[in-house]
Write an enzyme that holds these catalytic residues in place. Sequence first.
Site, PDB file in Angstrom:
ATOM      1  N   THR A  83       0.820  -1.216   0.000  1.00 32.70           N
ATOM      2  CA  THR A  83       0.000   0.000   0.000  1.00 32.70           C
ATOM      3  C   THR A  83       0.849   1.258   0.000  1.00 32.70           C
ATOM      4  O   THR A  83       0.460   2.275  -0.569  1.00 32.70           O
ATOM      5  CB  THR A  83      -0.945  -0.024   1.226  1.00 32.70           C
ATOM      6  N   THR A 159       1.981  -4.416   4.188  1.00 31.46           N
ATOM      7  CA  THR A 159       1.913  -4.682   5.631  1.00 31.46           C
ATOM      8  C   THR A 159       1.480  -6.114   5.945  1.00 31.46           C
ATOM      9  O   THR A 159       1.803  -6.629   7.009  1.00 31.46           O
ATOM     10  CB  THR A 159       0.930  -3.706   6.309  1.00 31.46           C
ATOM     11  N   ASP A 160       0.749  -6.748   5.028  1.00 32.46           N
ATOM     12  CA  ASP A 160       0.148  -8.050   5.370  1.00 32.46           C
ATOM     13  C   ASP A 160       1.175  -9.102   5.784  1.00 32.46           C
ATOM     14  O   ASP A 160       0.947  -9.864   6.721  1.00 32.46           O
ATOM     15  CB  ASP A 160      -0.657  -8.599   4.182  1.00 32.46           C
ATOM     16  N   LYS A 236       1.248  -7.892  12.735  1.00 39.75           N
ATOM     17  CA  LYS A 236       0.119  -7.041  12.346  1.00 39.75           C
ATOM     18  C   LYS A 236      -1.096  -7.552  13.107  1.00 39.75           C
ATOM     19  O   LYS A 236      -1.519  -8.685  12.900  1.00 39.75           O
ATOM     20  CB  LYS A 236      -0.096  -7.125  10.834  1.00 39.75           C
TER      21      LYS A 236
HETATM   22  N1  ASP Z   1      -2.294  -6.274   0.853  1.00 38.98           N
HETATM   23  C1  ASP Z   1      -1.369  -5.182   1.059  1.00 38.98           C
HETATM   24  C2  ASP Z   1       0.025  -5.778   1.135  1.00 38.98           C
HETATM   25  O1  ASP Z   1       0.367  -6.386   2.097  1.00 38.98           O
HETATM   26  C3  ASP Z   1      -1.721  -4.414   2.275  1.00 38.98           C
HETATM   27  C4  ASP Z   1      -0.758  -3.309   2.654  1.00 38.98           C
HETATM   28  O2  ASP Z   1       0.257  -3.073   2.104  1.00 38.98           O
HETATM   29  O3  ASP Z   1      -1.083  -2.638   3.663  1.00 38.98           O
HETATM   30  O4  ASP Z   1       0.777  -5.614   0.216  1.00 38.98           O
END
Ligand code: ASP
Length: 413
Positions: A83, A159-160, A236
């Site tokens: 993201t 973040t995932d 997370k």
């Molecule tokens: N689905 C995304 C990822 O992990 C979510 C994010 O970046 O917050 O790439």
Amino acid sequence: MDLGDRISVERGGTTYEGAVMPSRREGYVVIKLDNGYNIGFDASKSRISLLQKRQESRKIKSDMALPRREGLPQVSILSTGGTIASKVDYRTGAVTSQFSAGEIISAIPELEEIANYSARVVYQILSENMRAEYWIELANKVAREIESGAEGVIITHGTDTMMYTAAALSFMLKTPVPVVLVGSQRSSDRPSSDASMNAVCAASVAISDIAEVTVVMHGSTSDDFCTIHRGTRVRKMHTSRRDAFQSINQPPLGKVDYLSRKVETFQPYRRRGEAALELQARMEERCALVKYTPGSSPDILNYYIDKGYKGLVLEGTGLGHVASDWIEGIKRATEEGIPVVIASQCLRGRICDRVYDTGRDMLQAGAIEGADMLPEVALVKMMWLLANQPESFAALIGQPLAGEIAFSTPITV
Ligand code: ASP
């Protein structure tokens, strides 16, 4: 009116403003409001005015050298997607990974006051698509940046699965400089985006004395500070809150004040220059993390054994239990040379398989207690040990190698 144009829609005495999104219903207009939510209107019952045509984003070369400022440290930014590198795609209405590291820097002018940067795109993926092979490539690229003189490395990442990559790099690299993973929960074209603050705090840690693999993300619901988490202790813990990341079983290493950019530490850490650069970047991919659920079939274990897996982490209940009918499978795996490490679904606390009969029987069958490691950290450590030091697996799985285990857990975490 085109996708991405900014329009106002007046309906029932209220005016809404936003960007035009794809609409599936004939005669309906859908806009993305500034708070990120989409709303649809019957065009025949609304008054629509165009406010601004869609702005095309400035395209910058993906790998770029930025202007240098005398006296500032040299930091490398490796972007992998997620993201933090995303914006809304007005063709689909979905958030997609589109920015390179260079574009992230140019979008956040405060970064230029902290360091000189070189920026490289490693991947442009959402982190659910990360895999062990990419962790290895990334570790090699980080090592190359350090060898070429980077005084800190920032990895922008989704973040995932950031905690898996952070753990993998923590085991693969002994680093003499900070290696900081950073992401954002909301893309930078949303008013509540955390991308800019997280990136500024990450840069502050990249020039600090903390020569470890860390994750730096929003520390509260406000825009006041970021928390610095050790790469093997972080998770997370929320799907969408900006302060989703928490240190588990260990207090965070420190925090960064957003306004002053001051880095404060709460825990002992490896200091800049204390270790020489070491890279052991192999991973045994045939390992699995298996979550035990009540009543689930022990055949699940046989499946992995029959498929030729080399190691299993079982996410057991409470202190680290599975049903009695799984114990035969643990015995079979162990006898066939497949280590079985136990972690807990509770996440917080440590495994103790000596309290109840089930646990004692599991130990008897060959299960190894995973101490206070997070389940995914136990998995990544297993993958790393089996690939790099298989002969020392039994001796090292329960020993702290990258701060992933402590022998006492403070009650505050
Ligand atoms: N689905 C995304 C990822 O992990 C979510 C994010 O970046 O917050 O790439």
